[in-house]
Design an enzyme around this catalytic site. Structure first.
Site, PDB file in Angstrom:
ATOM      1  N   TYR A 141       0.819  -1.218   0.000  1.00  0.00           N
ATOM      2  CA  TYR A 141       0.000   0.000   0.000  1.00  0.00           C
ATOM      3  C   TYR A 141       0.853   1.268   0.000  1.00  0.00           C
ATOM      4  O   TYR A 141       0.349   2.357  -0.243  1.00  0.00           O
ATOM      5  CB  TYR A 141      -0.957   0.016   1.204  1.00  0.00           C
ATOM      6  CG  TYR A 141      -2.067  -1.027   1.130  1.00  0.00           C
ATOM      7  CD1 TYR A 141      -2.226  -1.824   0.003  1.00  0.00           C
ATOM      8  CD2 TYR A 141      -2.941  -1.214   2.181  1.00  0.00           C
ATOM      9  CE1 TYR A 141      -3.214  -2.781  -0.071  1.00  0.00           C
ATOM     10  CE2 TYR A 141      -3.950  -2.172   2.109  1.00  0.00           C
ATOM     11  CZ  TYR A 141      -4.074  -2.958   0.986  1.00  0.00           C
ATOM     12  OH  TYR A 141      -5.066  -3.902   0.920  1.00  0.00           O
ATOM     13  N   LYS A 192       3.540 -15.577   1.668  1.00  0.00           N
ATOM     14  CA  LYS A 192       3.442 -16.275   0.387  1.00  0.00           C
ATOM     15  C   LYS A 192       4.882 -16.549  -0.044  1.00  0.00           C
ATOM     16  O   LYS A 192       5.335 -16.157  -1.129  1.00  0.00           O
ATOM     17  CB  LYS A 192       2.692 -15.375  -0.610  1.00  0.00           C
ATOM     18  CG  LYS A 192       2.308 -16.052  -1.907  1.00  0.00           C
ATOM     19  CD  LYS A 192       1.159 -17.044  -1.788  1.00  0.00           C
ATOM     20  CE  LYS A 192       0.892 -17.713  -3.124  1.00  0.00           C
ATOM     21  NZ  LYS A 192       0.041 -18.896  -3.019  1.00  0.00           N
ATOM     22  N   ASP A 224      -3.040 -18.171   0.943  1.00  0.00           N
ATOM     23  CA  ASP A 224      -4.215 -18.805   0.325  1.00  0.00           C
ATOM     24  C   ASP A 224      -4.783 -19.887   1.237  1.00  0.00           C
ATOM     25  O   ASP A 224      -5.996 -20.005   1.429  1.00  0.00           O
ATOM     26  CB  ASP A 224      -3.877 -19.369  -1.068  1.00  0.00           C
ATOM     27  CG  ASP A 224      -2.502 -20.023  -1.140  1.00  0.00           C
ATOM     28  OD1 ASP A 224      -1.738 -19.938  -0.159  1.00  0.00           O
ATOM     29  OD2 ASP A 224      -2.192 -20.639  -2.176  1.00  0.00           O
ATOM     30  N   ASP A 248      -5.367  -6.946   5.609  1.00  0.00           N
ATOM     31  CA  ASP A 248      -6.583  -6.223   5.228  1.00  0.00           C
ATOM     32  C   ASP A 248      -7.662  -7.234   4.845  1.00  0.00           C
ATOM     33  O   ASP A 248      -8.812  -7.172   5.316  1.00  0.00           O
ATOM     34  CB  ASP A 248      -6.235  -5.325   4.025  1.00  0.00           C
ATOM     35  CG  ASP A 248      -7.324  -4.326   3.706  1.00  0.00           C
ATOM     36  OD1 ASP A 248      -8.326  -4.278   4.438  1.00  0.00           O
ATOM     37  OD2 ASP A 248      -7.162  -3.591   2.715  1.00  0.00           O
ATOM     38  N   ASP A 252     -10.967  -8.930   7.394  1.00  0.00           N
ATOM     39  CA  ASP A 252     -12.380  -8.805   7.036  1.00  0.00           C
ATOM     40  C   ASP A 252     -13.072 -10.167   7.035  1.00  0.00           C
ATOM     41  O   ASP A 252     -14.233 -10.281   7.440  1.00  0.00           O
ATOM     42  CB  ASP A 252     -12.547  -8.135   5.659  1.00  0.00           C
ATOM     43  CG  ASP A 252     -12.633  -6.617   5.787  1.00  0.00           C
ATOM     44  OD1 ASP A 252     -12.193  -6.093   6.835  1.00  0.00           O
ATOM     45  OD2 ASP A 252     -13.147  -5.967   4.866  1.00  0.00           O
TER      46      ASP A 252
END
Ligand code: NAD
Length: 359
Positions: A141, A192, A224, A248, A252
Site C-alpha cells: 500500500y 506467500k 491462500d 486487510d 475482514d
C-alpha cells in the site's frame, strides 16, 4: 503522573457510542484508581466544519502528547463532495501515520449469545477468539515505485511494489509475539514465501525474532491456505501476524465470522504500545442521532486500551466480563436483536454494561 487519553468522538454515531465507552471507563477509573484523565478534541467532518481541516494541529498535538487515543468514527454524506485532501477520512490516516501506528490489532470474538448471527455453522465458530495483527504502515500500500504509465510499446502498465525492510518486519514481529504472550502463546505468521521473495524475508525474520520468545509456538502458513482455514476451522488460530494487504483481506474474513459489525473493537499501536483504539465500523450516518447504535465495539476498544497501552489486564477483563453479563441479561441493540430479547437504546446498552460492572 496521570495518564492522558485523547477522546475524538468524530461524526455520525461517534459521539453517541464514545459517550457510553467513557461512562464505563470513568466508573472503572474511580473504582480501580487507574489515574486516567480525558481530553476531548474534534476530528473528521466535525473538525472540518469548525476549522476547515479534518485534522487540526491542536487535535494532532493532543494525540501526540496523550498516552492513548479513543476514536469514535469519522465521515458522512455531508462531507462527501469535499476534495480528498480535506475529507474526514484523511484525519484518520493523518493520525495513523503521524503517530507511526504500524501494528493493527483486530480481534474476532464470537460471543456465545450471538452465535446465530454468524453465517458459519455454530460448531465451527462457537468459542471463536482470535487476533489478527496486521502491519499497517508498510508493504504494497505504500511501496515505490507505484502508478500507471505508458510503456514503450504504447500499452498502459500498472505497478505497485510490495516492499519490507528487515526492521519493519522485526518490529511487527515483536509486537505480535508480545500479544501472543498475553494470550494462548500461539502465533501463526502468514506469507506467500513460495512465490514472493519479500515474504521469504518476512518468514526468516519472523523465525529469527521467535528465538526471543521461546514460550510462544510459532508456525507459518501461506496466505491462500490461511484464507481457507479461517473459514474451514477458524478456532485453530490464536494470533495471526501478516503484512498490510494480506491482513486487510484476512481481517475482514475474520470479522465476518462473528457476524456483527457493532461488536468488534480494534487497536493500532506504535513501538511503545501507545495506541489509537476504535470500533471497526464507520460513522453509520443512516442511524446517527437516533440513539440506537450498538456501543459495545467502542466499549470493547476501551478494554483493549487498558490491556495493551495501560497494562491493566484485570480492568480489561472486568469490562469484557461485564459485556458478557449484559448479553446474558438478554438486552440487545437493534443490530443484534432477535426474538425473545429486550431491545435497548445505545445508552441502555451502556447502562447494562455499567450495572454489570457495579454488580
Ligand atoms: P458503517 O460501518 O458506518 O455502516 C455500515 C452499516 O452498519 C450501516 O447500516 C450502519 O447503520 C451499521 N452499523 C455500523 N456501526 C454500527 C453500530 N455500532 N451499531 C449498529 N449498526 C451499525 O459503514 P459505511 O456506511 O460504509 O460508512 C459510513 C461512513 O463511515 C462513511 O463516511 C465512511 O467513510 C465512514 N467510515 C469511517 C470509518 C472510521 O471512522 N474508522 C470506518 C469505515 C467507514
Amino acid at each position: 503522573m496521570p495518564k492522558k487519553i485523547a477522546v475524538l468522538a468524530g461524526d455520525g454515531i461517534g459521539p453517541e457510542i464514545v459517550a457510553e465507552a467513557i461512562k464505563v471507563l470513568s466508573f472503572l477509573n474511580t473504582d480501580m484508581n487507574l489515574g486516567l484523565v480525558f481530553e476531548n478534541a474534534l476530528i473528521g467532518g466535525a473538525a472540518y466544519d469548525a476549522f476547515g481541516t479534518p485534522l487540526p494541529q491542536t487535535t494532532l498535538n493532543l494525540c501526540k502528547n496523550a498516552d492513548a487515543v479513543l476514536l469514535g468514527a469519522v465521515g458522512g454524506p455531508k462531507w462527501e463532495p469535499l476534495a480528498h485532501a480535506v475529507r474526514p477520512e484523511r484525519g484518520l490516516l493523518g493520525i495513523r501515520s503521524e503517530l507511526n501506528l504500524f501494528s493493527n490489532l483486530r480481534p474476532a470474538i464470537l460471543y456465545p449469545q450471538l452465535v446465530e448471527a454468524s453465517t458459519l455453522k455454530p460448531e465451527v465458530v462457537s468459542g471463536l477468539d482470535l487476533m489478527i495483527v496486521r502491519e499497517l504502515t508498510g508493504g504494497i500500500y505504500f511501496g515505490q515505485p507505484r502508478g500507471v504509465h505508458v510503456a514503450e510499446n504504447g500499452e498502459k502498465v500498472g505497478i505497485n511494489t510490495k516492499i519490507y525492510s528487515e526492521s519493519e518486519i522485526r518490529r511487527i514481529a515483536h509486537s505480535a509475539f508480545k500479544i501472543a504472550q498475553k494470550r494462548h502463546k500461539k502465533l501463526c505468521s502468514v506469507d506467500k514465501a513460495n512465490v514472493l521473495e519479500v515474504t521469504e524475508l518476512w518468514r526468516s525474520v519472523m523465525t529469527e525474532v521467535g528465538k526471543d520468545y521461546p514460550d510462544v509456538q510459532l508456525s507459518h502458513m501461506y496466505v491462500d491456505n490461511a484464507a481457507m482455514q479461517l473459514v474451514r476451522a477458524p478456532k485453530q488460530f490464536d494470533v495471526i501476524v501478516t503484512s498490510n494487504m494480506f491482513g486487510d483481506i484476512l481481517s475482514d474474513i475474520a470479522a465476518m465470522l462473528t457476524g456483527s459489525i457493532g461488536m468488534l473493537p480494534s487497536a493500532s499501536l506504535d513501538a511503545n504500545a501507545k495506541g489509537m483504539y476504535e470500533p471497526i465500523h464507520g460513522s453509520a450516518p443512516d442511524i446517527a442521532g437516533q440513539g440506537i447504535a450498538n456501543p459495545l465495539a467502542t466499549i470493547l476498544s476501551v478494554a483493549m486500551m487498558l490491556r495493551y497501552t495501560f497494562n491493566q489486564p484485570d480492568a480489561a477483563e472486568r469490562i469484557e466480563r461485564a459485556v458478557n453479563s449484559a448479553l446474558d441479561s438478554k438486552v440487545r441493540t437493534a443490530d443484534i436483536y432477535s426474538e425473545g430479547m429486550t431491545k435497548v437504546s445505545t445508552s441502555g446498552m451502556g447502562d447494562a454494561v455499567l450495572n454489570a460492572l457495579k454488580g
